[in-house]
Design a protein around this motif. Structure first.
Motif, PDB file in Angstrom:
ATOM      1  N   VAL A 264       0.863  -1.182   0.000  1.00 43.17           N
ATOM      2  CA  VAL A 264       0.000   0.000   0.000  1.00 43.17           C
ATOM      3  C   VAL A 264       0.902   1.236   0.000  1.00 43.17           C
ATOM      4  O   VAL A 264       2.070   1.161   0.399  1.00 43.17           O
ATOM      5  N   LEU A 265       0.380   2.362  -0.451  1.00 44.76           N
ATOM      6  CA  LEU A 265       1.162   3.597  -0.401  1.00 44.76           C
ATOM      7  C   LEU A 265       1.186   4.104   1.038  1.00 44.76           C
ATOM      8  O   LEU A 265       0.187   4.038   1.751  1.00 44.76           O
ATOM      9  N   ARG A 266       2.304   4.642   1.424  1.00 39.16           N
ATOM     10  CA  ARG A 266       2.480   5.058   2.809  1.00 39.16           C
ATOM     11  C   ARG A 266       3.534   6.147   2.879  1.00 39.16           C
ATOM     12  O   ARG A 266       4.263   6.385   1.934  1.00 39.16           O
ATOM     13  N   GLY A 267       3.597   6.759   4.075  1.00 37.44           N
ATOM     14  CA  GLY A 267       4.563   7.834   4.260  1.00 37.44           C
ATOM     15  C   GLY A 267       4.097   9.114   3.585  1.00 37.44           C
ATOM     16  O   GLY A 267       2.900   9.313   3.316  1.00 37.44           O
ATOM     17  N   HIS A 268       5.041   9.987   3.316  1.00 36.00           N
ATOM     18  CA  HIS A 268       4.749  11.281   2.689  1.00 36.00           C
ATOM     19  C   HIS A 268       4.012  11.049   1.367  1.00 36.00           C
ATOM     20  O   HIS A 268       4.494  10.344   0.480  1.00 36.00           O
ATOM     21  N   ALA A 269       2.828  11.653   1.244  1.00 38.57           N
ATOM     22  CA  ALA A 269       1.940  11.278   0.138  1.00 38.57           C
ATOM     23  C   ALA A 269       2.511  11.658  -1.225  1.00 38.57           C
ATOM     24  O   ALA A 269       2.440  10.872  -2.177  1.00 38.57           O
ATOM     25  N   VAL A 270       3.055  12.861  -1.347  1.00 38.81           N
ATOM     26  CA  VAL A 270       3.575  13.268  -2.657  1.00 38.81           C
ATOM     27  C   VAL A 270       4.770  12.402  -3.029  1.00 38.81           C
ATOM     28  O   VAL A 270       4.888  11.931  -4.172  1.00 38.81           O
ATOM     29  N   GLN A 316      -2.676  12.907   7.149  1.00 42.56           N
ATOM     30  CA  GLN A 316      -1.930  13.371   8.324  1.00 42.56           C
ATOM     31  C   GLN A 316      -1.116  14.623   8.033  1.00 42.56           C
ATOM     32  O   GLN A 316      -0.289  14.634   7.129  1.00 42.56           O
ATOM     33  N   HIS A 317      -1.348  15.648   8.852  1.00 43.97           N
ATOM     34  CA  HIS A 317      -0.482  16.828   8.747  1.00 43.97           C
ATOM     35  C   HIS A 317       0.943  16.451   9.147  1.00 43.97           C
ATOM     36  O   HIS A 317       1.904  16.928   8.560  1.00 43.97           O
ATOM     37  N   ASP A 318       1.057  15.595  10.156  1.00 42.08           N
ATOM     38  CA  ASP A 318       2.380  15.176  10.618  1.00 42.08           C
ATOM     39  C   ASP A 318       3.052  14.367   9.502  1.00 42.08           C
ATOM     40  O   ASP A 318       2.604  13.270   9.152  1.00 42.08           O
ATOM     41  N   GLY A 319       4.090  14.924   8.925  1.00 37.97           N
ATOM     42  CA  GLY A 319       4.790  14.241   7.842  1.00 37.97           C
ATOM     43  C   GLY A 319       4.074  14.325   6.504  1.00 37.97           C
ATOM     44  O   GLY A 319       4.458  13.621   5.567  1.00 37.97           O
ATOM     45  N   GLU A 320       3.024  15.132   6.423  1.00 36.90           N
ATOM     46  CA  GLU A 320       2.284  15.298   5.151  1.00 36.90           C
ATOM     47  C   GLU A 320       1.991  13.935   4.546  1.00 36.90           C
ATOM     48  O   GLU A 320       2.198  13.696   3.352  1.00 36.90           O
ATOM     49  N   ALA A 321       1.444  13.062   5.381  1.00 44.52           N
ATOM     50  CA  ALA A 321       1.518  11.631   5.066  1.00 44.52           C
ATOM     51  C   ALA A 321       0.164  10.945   4.974  1.00 44.52           C
ATOM     52  O   ALA A 321      -0.853  11.431   5.460  1.00 44.52           O
ATOM     53  N   PHE A 322       0.209   9.765   4.354  1.00 50.86           N
ATOM     54  CA  PHE A 322      -0.918   8.848   4.442  1.00 50.86           C
ATOM     55  C   PHE A 322      -1.096   8.449   5.900  1.00 50.86           C
ATOM     56  O   PHE A 322      -0.103   8.237   6.620  1.00 50.86           O
ATOM     57  N   GLY A 323      -2.329   8.309   6.331  1.00 54.70           N
ATOM     58  CA  GLY A 323      -2.594   7.737   7.646  1.00 54.70           C
ATOM     59  C   GLY A 323      -2.783   6.236   7.488  1.00 54.70           C
ATOM     60  O   GLY A 323      -2.572   5.666   6.412  1.00 54.70           O
ATOM     61  N   TYR A 334      -5.067  16.326   5.438  1.00 56.59           N
ATOM     62  CA  TYR A 334      -3.980  17.117   4.870  1.00 56.59           C
ATOM     63  C   TYR A 334      -4.256  17.307   3.381  1.00 56.59           C
ATOM     64  O   TYR A 334      -4.332  18.403   2.877  1.00 56.59           O
ATOM     65  N   ALA A 335      -4.430  16.178   2.682  1.00 57.26           N
ATOM     66  CA  ALA A 335      -4.969  16.226   1.320  1.00 57.26           C
ATOM     67  C   ALA A 335      -4.287  17.289   0.469  1.00 57.26           C
ATOM     68  O   ALA A 335      -4.933  18.148  -0.121  1.00 57.26           O
ATOM     69  N   GLU A 336      -2.978  17.211   0.401  1.00 55.61           N
ATOM     70  CA  GLU A 336      -2.224  18.251  -0.304  1.00 55.61           C
ATOM     71  C   GLU A 336      -2.572  18.274  -1.797  1.00 55.61           C
ATOM     72  O   GLU A 336      -2.736  17.229  -2.435  1.00 55.61           O
ATOM     73  N   SER A 337      -2.645  19.468  -2.334  1.00 52.21           N
ATOM     74  CA  SER A 337      -2.956  19.607  -3.766  1.00 52.21           C
ATOM     75  C   SER A 337      -1.959  18.817  -4.607  1.00 52.21           C
ATOM     76  O   SER A 337      -2.336  18.171  -5.589  1.00 52.21           O
ATOM     77  N   CYS A 338      -0.680  18.864  -4.247  1.00 49.27           N
ATOM     78  CA  CYS A 338       0.338  18.131  -5.013  1.00 49.27           C
ATOM     79  C   CYS A 338       0.103  16.625  -4.960  1.00 49.27           C
ATOM     80  O   CYS A 338       0.419  15.920  -5.926  1.00 49.27           O
ATOM     81  N   ALA A 339      -0.414  16.131  -3.839  1.00 50.93           N
ATOM     82  CA  ALA A 339      -0.684  14.690  -3.762  1.00 50.93           C
ATOM     83  C   ALA A 339      -1.810  14.325  -4.724  1.00 50.93           C
ATOM     84  O   ALA A 339      -1.775  13.262  -5.364  1.00 50.93           O
ATOM     85  N   GLY A 340      -2.809  15.207  -4.849  1.00 53.90           N
ATOM     86  CA  GLY A 340      -3.865  14.968  -5.836  1.00 53.90           C
ATOM     87  C   GLY A 340      -3.303  14.926  -7.246  1.00 53.90           C
ATOM     88  O   GLY A 340      -3.621  14.043  -8.044  1.00 53.90           O
ATOM     89  N   ILE A 341      -2.437  15.870  -7.540  1.00 55.24           N
ATOM     90  CA  ILE A 341      -1.815  15.916  -8.869  1.00 55.24           C
ATOM     91  C   ILE A 341      -1.001  14.648  -9.113  1.00 55.24           C
ATOM     92  O   ILE A 341      -1.067  14.037 -10.188  1.00 55.24           O
TER      93      ILE A 341
END
Ligand code: FUB
Ligand code: ZN
Length: 666
Positions: A264-270, A316-323, A334-341
Motif C-alpha cells: 500500500v502507499l504510505r509515508g509522505h503522500a507526494v 496526516q499533517h504530521d509528515g504530510e503523510a498517508f494515515g 492534509y490532502a495536499e494539492s500536489c498529492a492529488g496531482i
C-alpha cells in the motif's frame, strides 16, 4: 513563433516504438494506449477549457510575479553572478518552483503558440542556464563556498528532486518546441546526475522521489536508454534503508520496503505517488510486469482504504503523510494539492498501460475535486491542503501576504512552501492529454476518458486521420455528443468511458438506437463515419453517498455527489436559507432526496442550537428523556429549510466560511 518553428528538434529520435509521438507529459513506449497530445486536443470552453484559459491569463503571470517576489528566480541570478550564498532565499527546493513554472509555460505555449509567453519562457530559462555549472550540476543551495557540499544531504537536500523537475520542464520544451537552451540545460543536468549516480554499485537515492519519472520521460523523449537505466536503479535502490535515519522513520520517504514488495502507499503522500509514477514508467519501458503489478496493487489498496471521497490522499499533517487504513478525518485532512496531482499522474500512467476505465475514474474525481478546488475562481489564490470540513471562519489574507503554509478557510495568494501553485499550473496547461488515448485493438481505437467540449484531431496507428467534435455541458449535464468530422471510410472505432457512479447510463449510436452501457467500463467500440454522431447519456442527478463504517470519522454522516462532483454545504448558503450559519449545527434529512432545480442542488437541512456546555458529553439516559444532543433541544426540534449545496471545488470563493462535505444524517 511560427508553426514551422514549433517542431520537435529531433523527431527521428523521439519515436520510441510508437508510430507517432504525442506532445504530452507522459508518453510510454508501449502499453494499451498512447495519450492524446496537447496539440491534438482543443478544449472549447466548458469547465476545463475555462480553467485552462484562466491558467493562461492569470495563474501563470501570477506565479511569474511571485517567483521574483520571493527571490526564487533571482537565486539563479545570484548563482550566475557568483554571489551566493549571500541573499539566497527560499527552501532548498525553491529552484523546483521555477522549473515547474517553466514546464507549465512550455505546455501552454505548445497548446496555443503564445509568442509573448514564449519570449518570457526564454528569458527565464536563460537565467536558469546562466546558473548551471560547467559539469552540468545545477542547484542554488549546494556546492559553493559557504554552502553544504553537493549531494551531502540526500535525505532533505532535494537536489535530485529539483533536477527531476528541471528535466520535466526540458521534456515539455523538447516536445512542444524542439531543442533549445532549456532542453540543453535539462539534458546536461541529467547527464551530470547519470555520471554521478549511474554506477550500479552505488546505493544513493534522493529523499524525495521525482527524478525517477523525469529520467524515464527524458529517455523516451531523447531515445537515450541511459536515463531509463538510472531511473530503474533509483526505483530498485529505494526501500532498502540506504537513506539516513530521520525522525519520521524510513516510511516517510518510502525507504522501508522495496517498491515491488510494498502492499500500500504510505509515508509522505507526494513522495509515495511520484515514486509510484516513476515505477510505472520504469516497469512499462523495461517490460517489468511485476513492478507494474506492484504499483497497481498499492494504488488499489490505497484507493480502497486511504483515499478521501474527493480523491484526495494523505490524511496526516504530521509528515504530510498517508494515515493508516480508514483513518480519513474530514476536518484534519492534509490532502495536499500536489498529492492529488501526483495521484492523477500515477492513475494516468496505469490507464495508458492497461486501458482500464477505473483509472480514468480516479483522474476525473481528483481533477474535479482536488485540482479544481485548489485554485480559486480568481485564478490567483490557492489551497495547499484540501480538508473536507472547515470548522472555523478564517480571515482574508492581504493581497501580497504569503501564507506560512497549509490550512486556512480561504485560499492564499502564495505560500512560503509553494509547491502546489506551480504544480497546478503545469497540470492544467497539459490537461488536454488526459482527455483520451489511441490504441486498444490494433491501435485503431480512440478512447475518450473525460467529457469536455473539445475538438480532437489525431491519427490512428495506421496513419488514418480521425477528427472528432465533442459537445457537452458536463458536469452540469450528463450528455456528450461525439461527431466524426474526419474518419476512415469504414469509420473510426470510438469508445467512451462510463464512470463507475453512472448506473443507468445509455449510449445512443449513429443508428439512433439507445443501449444500456455498464458503469465503470469503456463502451464497446462503435464506428463513426464522417458526419455520424453518438451520444453518451450519464445520470448526473444528485445522489447520496455513505462511507464504509470503518471510516469512523464520518459514521452517521452522508455526502451528496452529482456526477463527478462532490458537493459541500457552505455557511453562506445556510445563512441564505435563514438557518444558523454554522455548518456544525446542520443535519441532512435523507428521506427527501436532494434535487436539482434552477441549475442548483437543493437539500433539506435542519439546524439545532448548540449552546456551549461545561462538558461536551452527556448520558444517553438523558437523551432517552427526549433531550437530543448537548443542546438538549429535543430529537425533532430545530429549524428546517431547503439549502443549496455547492460543488466542493467552489467553496471559499465567497470569502471566509465554514464548510462540510460529510453531513450528519438527521
Ligand atoms: O518537499 C517538496 C514538496 O514540499 C513536497 O512534495 C510537498 O509535500 C512539500 O512538503
Ligand atoms: Zn504541494
Amino acid at each position: 513563433m511560427t508553426a514551422e518553428t514549433r517542431q520537435p528538434a529531433r523527431p527521428e529520435a523521439v519515436a520510441g516504438t510508437r508510430p507517432m509521438t504525442p506532445v504530452a507529459p507522459a508518453v510510454p513506449r508501449t502499453g494499451a494506449l498512447r495519450p492524446l497530445g496537447v496539440d491534438e486536443v482543443r478544449l472549447e470552453g466548458g469547465f476545463w477549457g475555462s480553467r485552462q484559459e484562466l491558467n493562461r491569463s492569470t495563474t501563470i503571470p501570477h506565479a511569474e510575479h511571485w517567483v521574483e517576489e520571493m527571490g526564487w528566480a533571482p537565486n539563479f541570478d545570484r548563482a550566475a553572478a557568483g554571489t551566493l550564498p549571500d541573499g539566497r532565499r527560499g527552501t532548498e527546493f525553491a529552484d523546483s518552483e521555477v522549473y515547474k513554472l517553466l514546464e507549465g509555460m512550455a505546455w501552454e505555449i505548445g497548446r496555443t503558440g503564445d509568442e509573448a509567453l514564449d519570449e518570457r519562457l526564454r528569458r527565464l530559462a536563460a537565467r536558469v542556464a546562466a546558473a548551471q555549472e560547467d559539469d552540468g550540476y545545477l542547484h542554488t543551495a549546494f556546492g559553493r563556498d559557504g554552502q553544504p557540499p553537493r549531494w551531502s544531504n540526500l535525505e532533505w537536500g532535494h537536489e535530485l528532486y529539483c533536477v527531476g523537475h528541471l528535466i520535466q520542464a526540458g521534456v515539455a520544451r523538447l516536445r512542444t518546441h524542439g531543442e533549445d537552451q532549456l532542453v540543453r540545460v535539462a539534458v546536461a543536468a541529467a547527464d551530470h546526475v547519470s555520471a554521478e549516480f549511474g554506477d550500479p554499485t552505488d546505493t544513493r537515492i534522493g529523499g524525495h522521489p521525482e527524478i525517477e519519472t523525469a529520467l524515464a520521460e527524458l529517455s523516451r523523449a531523447t531515445d537515450e536508454p541511459r536515463y531509463l537505466e538510472l531511473a530503474r536503479l533509483f526505483v530498485e535502490r529505494r526501500g532498502r534503508g540506504y537513506l539516513g535515519e530521520i525522525g519520521f522513520g524510513p516510511e516517510y520517504f518510502q525507504d522501508d520496503v522495496p517498491v515491488r514488495e510494498a502492499e500500500v502507499l504510505r509515508g509522505h503522500a507526494v513522495r509515495a505517488l511520484y515514486l509510484a509514477s516513476g515505477a510505472v514508467d520504469v516497469g512499462v519501458d523495461t517490460g517489468d510486469a511485476e513492478l507494474i503489478a506492484a504499483v497497481a496493487r498499492q494504488m488499489g489498496a490505497t484507493l480502497a482504504r486511504r483515499t478521501y471521497l474527493t480523491g484526495a490522499m494523505g490524511s496526516q499533517h504530521d509528515g504530510e503523510a498517508f494515515g493508516g487504513d480508514f483513518m480519513l478525518p474530514p476536518d484534519r485532512a492534509y490532502a495536499e494539492s500536489c498529492a492529488g496531482i501526483a495521484a492523477v499522474q500515477t492513475s494516468h500512467r496505469l490507464l495508458l498501460h492497461d486501458a482500464d476505465a477505473r483509472h480514468a475514474d480516479v483522474v476525473e474525481r481528483t481533477m474535479y475535486n482536488v485540482v479544481a478546488a485548489a485554485v480559486g475562481e480568481d485564478g490567483a489564490s490557492f489551497f495547499y491542503t484540501n480538508p473536507l470540513h472547515q470548522r472555523t471562519v478564517g480571515r482574508m489574507p492581504a493581497p501580497e501576504e504569503v501564507s506560512p503554509r497549509a490550512a486556512s478557510s480561504v485560499r492564499a495568494p502564495w505560500f512560503a512552501v509553494s509547491c502546489c501553485p506551480t504544480n497546478l499550473i503545469r497540470t492544467i496547461a497539459s490537461l488536454g492529454s488526459l482527455l483520451g488515448g489511441v490504441g486498444g485493438e490494433d491501435g485503431h481505437e480512440v478512447h475518450l476518458h473525460q467529457l469536455m467540449p473539445a475538438t480532437v484531431r489525431t491519427r490512428l496507428d495506421d496513419g488514418e486521420t480521425v477528427s472528432l467534435q465533442l459537445r457537452t455541458a458536463y458536469p452540469d449535464d450528463g450528455r456528450m455528443t461525439v461527431t466524426a468530422l474526419e474518419a476512415p471510410a469504414d469509420g473510426a472505432p470510438v469508445r467512451l468511458r462510463v464512470p463507475s457512479w453512472a448506473t443507468g447510463a445509455r449510449l445512443v449510436g449513429p443508428d439512433g438506437e439507445a443501449r444500456a452501457v455498464p458503469a465503470g467500463e469503456m463502451t464497446e467500440p462503435m464506428r463513426l463515419r464522417a458526419g455520424e454522431s453518438m451520444t453518451l447519456e450519464l445520470p448526473v442527478e444528485p445522489r447520496l453517498t455513505r462511507a464504509d463504517p470503518r471510516v469512523d470519522a464520518v459514521r452517521g454522516q452522508v455526502a451528496v455527489e452529482q456526477g463527478p462532483l462532490v458537493l459541500a454545504l457552505e455557511s453562506p448558503d445556510l445563512a441564505a436559507a435563514g438557518l444558523a450559519d454554522d455548518v456544525a449545527a446542520a443535519e441532512l434529512l435523507t428521506d427527501r432526496a436532494p434535487e436539482r432545480r434552477d441549475g442548483r442542488i437543493w437539500a433539506t437541512v435542519r439546524t439545532r442550537p448548540l449552546p456551549e456546555a461545561a462538558w461536551p458529553y452527556r448520558s444517553t439516559a438523558d437523551e432517552d428523556d427526549g433531550a437530543a444532543g448537548v443542546g438538549g433541544s429535543g430529537a425533532t426540534s430545530g429549524e428546517q429549510a431547503e439549502v443549496a449545496l455547492i460543488p466542493y471545488h467552489a467553496w471559499a470563493n465567497r470569502g471566509p466560511s465554514t464548510m462540510r462535505v460529510w453531513i450528519p444524517e438527521a
